[in-house]
Motif scaffolding. Structure first.
Motif, short mmCIF file in Angstrom:
data_model
loop_
_atom_site.label_atom_id
_atom_site.label_comp_id
_atom_site.label_asym_id
_atom_site.label_seq_id
_atom_site.Cartn_x
_atom_site.Cartn_y
_atom_site.Cartn_z
N ARG A 71 0.87 -1.18 0.00
CA ARG A 71 0.00 0.00 0.00
C ARG A 71 0.90 1.22 0.00
O ARG A 71 1.69 1.45 0.92
N LEU A 72 0.76 2.01 -1.05
CA LEU A 72 1.64 3.15 -1.29
C LEU A 72 1.20 4.38 -0.51
O LEU A 72 0.05 4.48 -0.08
N PRO A 73 2.08 5.36 -0.35
CA PRO A 73 1.64 6.67 0.12
C PRO A 73 0.74 7.31 -0.93
O PRO A 73 0.79 6.95 -2.11
N ILE A 74 -0.06 8.26 -0.52
CA ILE A 74 -1.01 8.91 -1.42
C ILE A 74 -0.27 9.53 -2.61
O ILE A 74 0.69 10.28 -2.45
N GLU A 75 -0.72 9.16 -3.81
CA GLU A 75 -0.24 9.71 -5.08
C GLU A 75 1.23 9.41 -5.38
O GLU A 75 1.77 9.98 -6.34
N ASP A 76 1.86 8.50 -4.64
CA ASP A 76 3.27 8.23 -4.91
C ASP A 76 3.39 7.13 -5.96
O ASP A 76 3.75 5.98 -5.68
N ARG A 77 3.07 7.48 -7.19
CA ARG A 77 3.08 6.52 -8.28
C ARG A 77 4.50 6.09 -8.65
O ARG A 77 4.72 4.97 -9.08
N ALA A 102 -7.31 7.11 -11.18
CA ALA A 102 -7.08 5.69 -11.48
C ALA A 102 -6.26 5.53 -12.75
O ALA A 102 -5.35 4.69 -12.83
N ARG A 103 -6.54 6.36 -13.74
CA ARG A 103 -5.82 6.28 -15.01
C ARG A 103 -4.34 6.65 -14.82
O ARG A 103 -3.44 6.00 -15.39
N ALA A 104 -4.08 7.66 -14.01
CA ALA A 104 -2.69 8.06 -13.75
C ALA A 104 -1.93 6.97 -13.01
O ALA A 104 -0.75 6.71 -13.28
N PHE A 105 -2.59 6.32 -12.07
CA PHE A 105 -2.00 5.21 -11.33
C PHE A 105 -1.64 4.07 -12.29
O PHE A 105 -0.51 3.58 -12.29
N VAL A 106 -2.59 3.66 -13.11
CA VAL A 106 -2.36 2.58 -14.05
C VAL A 106 -1.23 2.93 -15.01
O VAL A 106 -0.36 2.10 -15.31
N SER A 107 -1.21 4.17 -15.49
CA SER A 107 -0.19 4.59 -16.43
C SER A 107 1.21 4.42 -15.84
O SER A 107 2.15 4.02 -16.54
N ALA A 108 1.35 4.69 -14.55
CA ALA A 108 2.67 4.64 -13.92
C ALA A 108 3.15 3.22 -13.64
O ALA A 108 4.36 2.99 -13.57
N VAL A 109 2.23 2.26 -13.50
CA VAL A 109 2.63 0.94 -13.00
C VAL A 109 2.37 -0.21 -13.97
O VAL A 109 2.67 -1.35 -13.66
N LEU A 159 -17.51 5.74 -8.86
CA LEU A 159 -17.12 4.34 -8.92
C LEU A 159 -17.28 3.72 -10.31
O LEU A 159 -16.37 3.02 -10.77
N PRO A 160 -18.39 3.91 -11.02
CA PRO A 160 -18.50 3.28 -12.35
C PRO A 160 -17.38 3.69 -13.29
O PRO A 160 -16.84 2.85 -14.03
N GLU A 161 -17.02 4.97 -13.27
CA GLU A 161 -15.94 5.44 -14.14
C GLU A 161 -14.59 4.87 -13.71
O GLU A 161 -13.75 4.54 -14.55
N ILE A 162 -14.37 4.76 -12.40
CA ILE A 162 -13.11 4.17 -11.90
C ILE A 162 -13.01 2.71 -12.33
O ILE A 162 -11.97 2.25 -12.82
N LEU A 163 -14.09 1.97 -12.15
CA LEU A 163 -14.08 0.54 -12.48
C LEU A 163 -13.91 0.31 -13.98
O LEU A 163 -13.51 -0.79 -14.39
N ALA A 164 -14.20 1.31 -14.79
CA ALA A 164 -14.10 1.15 -16.24
C ALA A 164 -12.69 1.36 -16.77
O ALA A 164 -12.43 1.11 -17.96
N ILE A 165 -11.74 1.78 -15.93
CA ILE A 165 -10.39 2.07 -16.40
C ILE A 165 -9.66 0.79 -16.79
O ILE A 165 -9.51 -0.13 -15.97
N GLU A 166 -9.20 0.74 -18.02
CA GLU A 166 -8.44 -0.43 -18.50
C GLU A 166 -7.12 -0.51 -17.73
O GLU A 166 -6.42 0.49 -17.54
N GLY A 167 -6.79 -1.72 -17.30
CA GLY A 167 -5.54 -1.93 -16.58
C GLY A 167 -5.68 -1.85 -15.08
O GLY A 167 -4.77 -2.27 -14.36
N LEU A 168 -6.78 -1.30 -14.59
CA LEU A 168 -7.04 -1.33 -13.16
C LEU A 168 -7.61 -2.71 -12.84
O LEU A 168 -8.66 -3.09 -13.36
N ASP A 169 -6.93 -3.44 -11.97
CA ASP A 169 -7.31 -4.84 -11.75
C ASP A 169 -8.40 -5.00 -10.71
O ASP A 169 -9.12 -6.00 -10.72
#
Length: 256
Positions: A71-77, A102-109, A159-169
């Motif tokens: 579990r990361l610190p907040i926004e520490d991608r 969510a998209r920024a998180f996925v993009s970084a990892v 939540l619906p938009e977050i869950l729709a992000i490709e790459g978010l598991d």
């Protein structure tokens, strides 16, 4: 040894149990890693880790054949990508509130084409026994997991938009912060009826979107109940709590 097949375990109807570690002490980690937990989750957001102790903790988990989540610190991608390079199998990002978060998180990892994770898994490839570092990449696309922590009113609204992000598991639910968000007056009550109902709804929403639902459980009883709601993984208790309760019980028993 290759990257643990945690995704398939979480998706095949089994229930995965993780310990929750915040103390950067190798002997504490070893005790939990040798116990009958499926996964070890290291809490950097509220735990006592620095980067050095976190790296060693991830290595220890891998060498004792347990998937390591962080579990990361907040926004520490950027630390998220480093943890994967250290050998971690999955990441939990707190305070995800929008699809953009969510998209920024996925993009970084996530490696391209899903994300923009930079290539350099030297230690991860060594630990997971990939003789050719290039062999790590296609497996990491599948086997490294990204969880968005759902714990605020904004996250529920989006939540619906977050869950729709490709790459978010999947999503990871934090009952304590969630209860504060739902209370309207900042009251901490993770066992409230409103919080419990929302926890049930979140599991259903994740399943409907084809995502993994995971959660923090304060007690073993909570973990069992959440399993019944459809959660595929629960992180139960904490090293702080187990050590404190064990010491208190021992002293009480010995002095009775």
């Amino acid at each position: 040894m290759a990257l643990p097949k945690l995704r398939s375990r979480l998706g095949e109807g089994s229930f995965v149990l993780s310990c929750w570690l915040g103390i950067p002490e190798p002997l504490v980690h070893e005790a939990f890693l040798r116990a009958d937990f499926d996964v070890a989750t290291f809490d950097v957001q509220h735990g006592l880790f620095d980067v050095g102790s976190l790296r060693v903790a991830i290595e220890r988990a891998v060498l004792l054949n347990k998937p390591a989540l962080v579990r990361l610190p907040i926004e520490d991608r950027s630390l998220g990508a480093r943890c994967l390079d250290f050998g971690a199998t999955g990441l939990i990002m707190p305070m995800i509130e929008t699809a953009e978060d969510a998209r920024a998180f996925v993009s970084a990892v996530k490696y391209p084409p899903v994300g923009l994770r930079s290539y350099g898994p030297t230690r991860a490839a060594q630990l997971h026994n990939y003789g050719n570092r290039g062999g790590y990449v296609p497996e990491a696309r599948i086997e490294t997991l990204a969880f968005a922590m759902i714990e605020t009113a904004a996250a529920l609204d989006n939540l619906p938009e977050i869950l729709a992000i490709e790459g978010l598991d999947g999503i990871f639910v934090g009952p304590s912060d969630l209860s504060i968000a739902l209370s309207g007056d900042g009251t901490l009550d993770p066992g409230s009826e409103k919080t419990e109902a929302t926890i049930r709804d979140l599991a259903a929403s994740a399943a409907a979107a084809g995502k993994i639902a995971a959660i923090y459980a304060m007690t073993a009883e909570d973990a069992k109940r959440y399993r019944g709601y459809g959660y595929r993984m629960a992180c139960v208790g904490s090293d702080f709590g187990v050590l404190g309760a064990g010491a208190a019980a021992l002293a009480k028993a010995a002095s009775a």
